[in-house]
Design an enzyme around this catalytic site. Structure first.
Site, PDB file in Angstrom:
ATOM      1  N   GLY A 141      56.204 -18.407  28.616  1.00  0.00           N
ATOM      2  CA  GLY A 141      55.782 -19.233  29.730  1.00  0.00           C
ATOM      3  C   GLY A 141      55.514 -20.654  29.284  1.00  0.00           C
ATOM      4  N   GLY A 189      53.505 -24.067  28.634  1.00  0.00           N
ATOM      5  CA  GLY A 189      52.136 -24.350  28.229  1.00  0.00           C
ATOM      6  C   GLY A 189      51.999 -24.464  26.728  1.00  0.00           C
ATOM      7  N   SER A 190      50.886 -25.066  26.316  1.00  0.00           N
ATOM      8  CA  SER A 190      50.678 -25.373  24.906  1.00  0.00           C
ATOM      9  C   SER A 190      50.578 -24.129  24.049  1.00  0.00           C
ATOM     10  CB  SER A 190      49.400 -26.217  24.758  1.00  0.00           C
ATOM     11  OG  SER A 190      49.505 -27.421  25.482  1.00  0.00           O
ATOM     12  N   GLU A 225      62.553 -18.910  31.193  1.00  0.00           N
ATOM     13  CA  GLU A 225      62.610 -19.832  32.334  1.00  0.00           C
ATOM     14  C   GLU A 225      62.763 -21.261  31.845  1.00  0.00           C
ATOM     15  OE1 GLU A 225      59.147 -18.108  35.096  1.00  0.00           O
ATOM     16  OE2 GLU A 225      58.659 -18.412  32.980  1.00  0.00           O
ATOM     17  N   ASN A 235      47.332 -23.089  39.010  1.00  0.00           N
ATOM     18  CA  ASN A 235      48.714 -23.514  39.228  1.00  0.00           C
ATOM     19  C   ASN A 235      49.524 -22.506  40.038  1.00  0.00           C
ATOM     20  OD1 ASN A 235      48.169 -25.752  37.610  1.00  0.00           O
ATOM     21  ND2 ASN A 235      48.836 -24.722  35.759  1.00  0.00           N
ATOM     22  N   GLY A 251      56.458 -17.362  36.867  1.00  0.00           N
ATOM     23  CA  GLY A 251      57.366 -16.262  36.555  1.00  0.00           C
ATOM     24  C   GLY A 251      56.752 -15.187  35.703  1.00  0.00           C
TER      25      GLY A 251
END
Length: 500
Positions: free
Chosen positions: A263, A265-266, A288, A378, A382
């Protein structure tokens, strides 16, 4: 140059200003707009819409692939244009409006939106506003750095507005694989059988007569806001690498692993980057978002192919990648998100899904979206598409939030996005809990021991012991189960009194 990008001469007459294109959007319309995690988003027309609304108020339902760049969601929110928004967002201003109840937000699995459009459960779309790198001789749309839902928006919309972005490399043409599943219930299997399968068109095939306006732009995608790895994310990556090594030793995986998904993100980005230090090789991705870590793995010689729906990069990484794009192009493909996230394909390929949790409870239920159980962050994105269908469903997070005041491991999550049935592995910087084939009481022991921060471990153990004394397959003290969140709401901390 324009003729190279718009290769159907009859469409050159459709070139107009962003303001003229924005004037086509009317109150009450449903708009499908390109953009997936800040990549390939429409950049001029939505800004013109926001400016127009200052003197000509109107409201729309806005559907995208995922989050938008260039502060578009902020500007549309401040202009009071958004009545409804779906299926994902990541903007602070819009988030606040959603949580005030001013914008109706539909949080949706990213694989589902187009299914709803195709079956007339949603829509119809009045206008699709799509960024493109080019238009072919036949009027086909060549997407830019994302596909997302753009392909289906263009096919299903009544009319199309295209933004031709000259800053997007012309070399993007040929990168995409546009495939549309048939209508249910007579749909045939999706023929993606490997990460590098190409089963569709390199452009979006449409009726060019639907194109009513073309706006020429020259602005790069917004850079990703991924933070650099730190000691905690390095520790999470280390735990996962050791887990994968152990799976290899047990014969469940080999050193090529299975196709990887991570996913945005950091934390997830750092975990993937950490694989460059492991013994693994000839890795593949079916994901994704292709982010910095994807290209770090390519450059480290670890990754051989990556399939995604968008390319979302930091400024430095974008300069490196697009400055030498031929090096990567034959090793990547961008697909519609209903294909990148399709349960059938994810399960067929045996994807290893790595996603980020806000928090999880002692039985493995994961909250990815709602702070305190009520306030949207947020959206689910997915993560659910992959969690339910992955060969291994892994969720990662730091064990503490808010400078140590909040535990990411709690007795009961106040909102469930991924039930314990869809979660295999949980990882924090403290350790890794392998939950496969464990009953709820066994799961709790693993999670508390391996994932909880020491500041909260004793309180979690005490809760679990007392809940077990009361009994049940999944023991809880219902009068206390959400008390940690209530304390966080009223006192700003979950830290036990004995440690304050």
């Amino acid at each position: 140059m324009i003729a190279d990008r718009i290769r159907r001469p009859a469409l050159l007459d459709k070139i107009t200003t962003a303001e003229a294109a924005a004037a086509l959007i009317k109150d009450g319309m449903i708009i499908g707009m390109s953009g997936f995690t800040r990549a390939g988003d429409a950049k001029a027309v939505p800004i013109a819409m926001a400016e127009r609304a200052k003197t000509d108020p109107f409201k729309i339902t806005l559907i995208t692939g995922a989050s938008l760049g260039h502060d578009v969601d902020r500007m549309l929110t401040e202009a009071h244009i958004l009545a409804r928004r779906m299926p994902f967002q990541a903007d602070r201003t819009l988030r606040a409006a959603i949580n005030r109840g001013e914008v109706m937000f539909i949080d949706q699995h990213l694989s589902e939106t187009v299914e709803h459009l195709r079956s007339n459960q949603l829509g119809p779309i009045d206008y699709a506003i799509i960024e493109a790198a080019a238009i072919t001789e036949d009027g086909g749309i060549v997407p830019s750095t994302s596909v997302g839902n753009s392909a289906s928006f263009a096919v299903l919309a009544k009319k199309i507005i295209i933004e031709i972005n000259l800053s997007q490399p012309a070399e993007l043409e040929g990168l995409h694989d546009i495939y549309f599943p048939g209508r249910r219930p007579s749909r045939v299997p999706i023929p993606v059988v490997a990460c590098d399968s190409r089963v569709g068109f390199p452009y979006v095939p449409i009726d060019p007569d639907k194109i009513v306006a073309i706006v020429v732009t020259d602005e790069k995608d917004s850079a990703s806001s991924i933070e650099a790895p730190d000691a905690d994310t390095d520790a999470i990556a280390g735990h996962l690498i050791r887990f994968f090594e152990d799976e290899v030793a047990k014969g469940r995986l080999d050193l090529t692993l299975h196709p990887l998904q991570a996913g945005i993100g950091s934390i997830a980005n750092s975990v993937l980057s950490g694989l460059a230090d492991g013994p693994f090789h000839h890795l593949r991705m079916y994901s994704e978002v292709l982010q910095d870590s994807t290209f770090d793995l390519f450059d480290a010689g670890k990754l051989v192919f990556a399939s995604g729906s968008s390319i979302t990069l930091s400024t430095a990484c974008a300069e490196r990648v697009f400055g030498d794009f031929h090096k990567y192009k034959e090793h990547i493909v961008l697909r519609p998100q209903e294909i990148s996230n399709h349960p059938e394909v994810i399960r067929r390929l045996g994807v290893i899904g790595i996603n980020t949790a806000l928090e999880f409870d002692i039985y493995g239920n994961v909250n990815s979206t709602h702070v305190g159980g009520t306030h949207m962050m947020n959206g689910i994105g997915g993560s659910g598409d992959f969690a339910r269908n992955a060969y291994l469903s892994i969720f990662v997070t730091k064990s503490l939030a808010k400078e140590g005041r909040i535990s990411s491991v709690v007795p009961m999550v106040p909102h469930v996005d991924h039930t314990e049935h869809d979660v295999d592995i949980l990882v924090t910087e403290q350790g890794l809990a392998d939950l496969r084939e464990l009953a709820p009481r066994e799961r709790a022991l693993q999670i508390i021991e391996h994932c909880a921060h020491p500041d909260f471990k004793e309180a979690l153990s005490d809760y679990f012991r007392r809940a077990c004394a009361r009994g049940g397959h999944t023991p809880h003290l219902l009068e206390e189960a959400l008390s940690w969140h209530e304390k966080a709401r009223t006192a700003g901390t979950m830290v036990p009194l004995t440690r304050m």
